[in-house]
Design a protein around this motif. Structure first.
Motif, PDB file in Angstrom:
ATOM      1  N   TRP A   1      -5.114  -5.853  -2.460  1.00 21.24           N
ATOM      2  CA  TRP A   1      -4.198  -4.792  -2.891  1.00 21.24           C
ATOM      3  C   TRP A   1      -3.067  -5.459  -3.672  1.00 21.24           C
TER       4      TRP A   1
ATOM      5  N   ARG B   1       0.842  -1.206   0.000  1.00 19.54           N
ATOM      6  CA  ARG B   1       0.000   0.000   0.000  1.00 19.54           C
ATOM      7  C   ARG B   1       0.871   1.248   0.000  1.00 19.54           C
TER       8      ARG B   1
ATOM      9  N   ALA C   1      -6.516  -1.807  -5.966  1.00 19.08           N
ATOM     10  CA  ALA C   1      -6.805  -1.411  -4.585  1.00 19.08           C
ATOM     11  C   ALA C   1      -8.307  -1.468  -4.361  1.00 19.08           C
TER      12      ALA C   1
ATOM     13  N   ARG D   1      -1.719   8.712  -4.549  1.00 16.91           N
ATOM     14  CA  ARG D   1      -2.474   7.597  -3.978  1.00 16.91           C
ATOM     15  C   ARG D   1      -2.011   6.258  -4.535  1.00 16.91           C
ATOM     16  N   ARG D   2      -1.244   6.266  -5.636  1.00 14.99           N
ATOM     17  CA  ARG D   2      -0.786   5.017  -6.247  1.00 14.99           C
ATOM     18  C   ARG D   2       0.727   4.848  -6.281  1.00 14.99           C
TER      19      ARG D   2
ATOM     20  N   TYR E   1       4.188   1.048  -7.529  1.00 11.91           N
ATOM     21  CA  TYR E   1       2.954   1.544  -8.148  1.00 11.91           C
ATOM     22  C   TYR E   1       1.800   0.612  -7.793  1.00 11.91           C
ATOM     23  N   GLN E   2       0.728   1.196  -7.274  1.00 15.27           N
ATOM     24  CA  GLN E   2      -0.465   0.443  -6.881  1.00 15.27           C
ATOM     25  C   GLN E   2      -1.263   0.064  -8.123  1.00 15.27           C
TER      26      GLN E   2
ATOM     27  N   ALA F   1       0.579  -4.460  -5.930  1.00 19.96           N
ATOM     28  CA  ALA F   1       1.535  -3.413  -6.282  1.00 19.96           C
ATOM     29  C   ALA F   1       2.687  -3.998  -7.095  1.00 19.96           C
TER      30      ALA F   1
END
Length: 173
Positions: A103, A25, A98, A61-62, A94-95, A105
């Protein structure tokens, strides 16, 4: 080249290639980890205590960028002890996915040789790595998994020196 795979039930962090951390995250934090390893090789026995300072910055956010720098204290029965900084690791995560339960990444990492390779404080070469991590939440558990790939750039100078020393010693017998 190395390939690492880890599946475990653990809190929100999964290790893809020790000591690099693959964050699942995006987050901003500063951390200090302590690792202790005991070794028993033919040539030496002893222990290594590593104090690893690092941090992550959530750019968005990512996207998270981060890095870590270890300080190693090495003690051997044969040569006494010594200490110094290790290799610097930097990474971008990098997400990809989500949602409430899952989750995922992806990460790219670079390890720069700062530690003294002849004193076993660093590797003496640049490593590039990439990996994926996932975090899945159930009602009772958090399950994390990671897969990573690491590639060495350049020769392993210290490994070549040690092989040459071994060859010379064998020729003397």
């Amino acid at each position: 080249m190395a390939l690492a795979l880890l599946c475990a039930t653990a809190p929100a962090v999964a290790y893809a290639h020790n000591p690099r951390v693959l964050m699942v995250r995006p987050r901003t934090d500063v951390r200090v980890d302590i690792q202790v390893a005991i070794f028993d090789f033919e040539a030496a026995t002893g222990n290594v205590v590593s104090l690893i300072g690092g941090g992550d910055y959530a750019v968005s956010r990512r996207v998270t960028i981060g890095g870590q720098l270890p300080f190693h204290v090495i003690n051997t029965d044969q040569d006494g002890g010594w200490a110094g900084i290790g290799d610097l690791s930097q990474y971008v995560s990098y997400q990809l996915v989500a949602n409430d339960d899952l989750w995922v990444a992806a990460r790219v990492a670079l390890e720069v040789p700062l530690g003294d390779e002849e004193r076993a404080l660093g590797s003496g070469h640049v490593d590039l790595g990439t990996g994926f991590a996932l975090e899945y939440h159930t009602s009772a558990w958090v399950v994390t998994a990671a897969a990573g790939y690491s590639h060495t750039i350049g020769d392993r100078h210290y490994d070549l020196i040690m092989r040459e020393k071994e060859r010379l010693l064998e020729s003397l017998h």
